[in-house]
Scaffold this motif. Structure first.
Motif, mmCIF file in Angstrom:
data_model
loop_
_atom_site.group_PDB
_atom_site.id
_atom_site.type_symbol
_atom_site.label_atom_id
_atom_site.label_comp_id
_atom_site.label_asym_id
_atom_site.label_seq_id
_atom_site.Cartn_x
_atom_site.Cartn_y
_atom_site.Cartn_z
ATOM 1 N N ASP A 153 -9.454 10.823 -4.795
ATOM 2 C CA ASP A 153 -8.133 10.315 -5.179
ATOM 3 C C ASP A 153 -8.116 8.796 -5.065
ATOM 4 N N ILE A 154 -7.771 8.129 -6.158
ATOM 5 C CA ILE A 154 -7.705 6.673 -6.211
ATOM 6 C C ILE A 154 -6.278 6.272 -6.559
ATOM 7 N N VAL A 155 -5.736 5.290 -5.837
ATOM 8 C CA VAL A 155 -4.384 4.805 -6.098
ATOM 9 C C VAL A 155 -4.452 3.382 -6.630
ATOM 10 N N TYR A 156 -3.635 3.086 -7.628
ATOM 11 C CA TYR A 156 -3.483 1.747 -8.206
ATOM 12 C C TYR A 156 -2.104 1.231 -7.808
ATOM 13 N N LEU A 157 -1.995 -0.071 -7.519
ATOM 14 C CA LEU A 157 -0.716 -0.640 -7.132
ATOM 15 C C LEU A 157 -0.664 -2.125 -7.471
ATOM 16 N N ASN A 158 0.538 -2.686 -7.367
ATOM 17 C CA ASN A 158 0.748 -4.099 -7.652
ATOM 18 C C ASN A 158 0.280 -4.970 -6.496
ATOM 19 N N ASP A 159 0.108 -6.266 -6.777
ATOM 20 C CA ASP A 159 -0.124 -7.220 -5.695
ATOM 21 C C ASP A 159 1.124 -7.297 -4.820
#
Length: 262
Positions: free
Chosen positions: A131-137
């Motif tokens: 499971d990989i999560v992407y998010l904002n700075d």
């Protein structure tokens, strides 16, 4: 699997022994300890193909572009079918299992689950969902999220800290170029951490080895990262009477939760 990639590697015993030494383990036999496959199946990308974080750029290979600049390994599930033999060829097939967009407390999030199947001698050895999560700075004035607190009713199986050298060695063996593990300025100025971040998979690796030592050979393992652990911090690896496992930081925060099954 549709849109899958396949990598082949010889399970070099010297590489496994290098990880064992780095983790403070005794010499290993001819079968690979659980999760040691992370140090194999390298897929090098030339420098021009790397993003600012040291990872391969999204949108190439099987990794989708979720429209967010940061990403990290959030957790995973593994099924251990038969041991991987060192010194023999094995094959890993990887594909995107699912994707999702969600709204979190700090803004939009993207989730990607990869499935990896490892075969050797025409047998399935390991099935892994990553499971990989992407998010904002993080915003310059953003307050750190309040981490969950760890349970205090379990047995402490191990207490230790990880130095910057430990993180370098694990990054090198897994061919992980993510700068949060070795570039302190990048950690603080771009991704908003107070120090170098201990790899989530490294914490999971320690839990799996401790679980196997305490319980016996594993059939499955599931883990989820809940808060960063930083280099130099005193970390406890714990096992509950209900089979749950967790990692706690020096302030009692829960860095990872897991379930091991035999």
């Amino acid at each position: 699997m549709a849109n899958a990639t396949t990598l082949t590697d010889i399970m070099d015993p010297a590489r496994a022994q290098a990880l064992a030494v780095s983790l403070g383990m005794p010499d290993i036999a001819d079968t690979m300890p659980p999760f040691f496959h992370q140090i194999y199946f390298w897929d090098p990308v030339e420098n021009a193909g790397l993003g600012r974080d040291g990872h391969p750029k999204v949108g190439q290979g099987i990794m989708p572009d979720m429209g967010l600049p940061r990403r990290m390994w959030a957790g995973g599930r593994l099924e251990f079918h038969t041991p991987v033999r060192l010194g023999q060829i094995a094959e890993k097939t990887s594909a995107v299992d699912k994707t999702a967009h969600k709204e979190g407390r700090s803004g939009p999030l993207g989730f990607v689950t990869l499935r990896h199947d490892i075969h050797q001698n025409n047998k399935i050895c390991v099935t892994e969902y990553q499971d990989i999560v992407y998010l904002n700075d993080p915003a310059p004035d953003a307050r750190p999220a309040t981490p969950p607190m760890a349970r205090n009713d379990g047995e402490i199986l191990l207490e230790r800290s990880f130095s910057s050298t430990d993180l370098f060695r694990y990054s090198a063996l897994t061919f992980n170029g993510h700068r949060i593990h070795y570039d302190l300025d990048y950690c603080r100025e771009v991704e908003g951490y107070d120090g170098l971040v201990v790899h989530g998979p490294l914490l999971a690796q320690m839990l799996m080895l401790l679980a196997e030592r305490a319980l016996g050979p594993l059939t499955s393992f599931e883990f989820r990262a809940t808060a960063p652990a930083l280099h130099g911090e005193h970390i406890a690896f714990c096992l509950g009477t209900d089979g749950a496992m967790w990692v706690s930081g020096p302030d009692g925060r829960q860095c990872m939760q897991a379930v091991a099954r035999i």
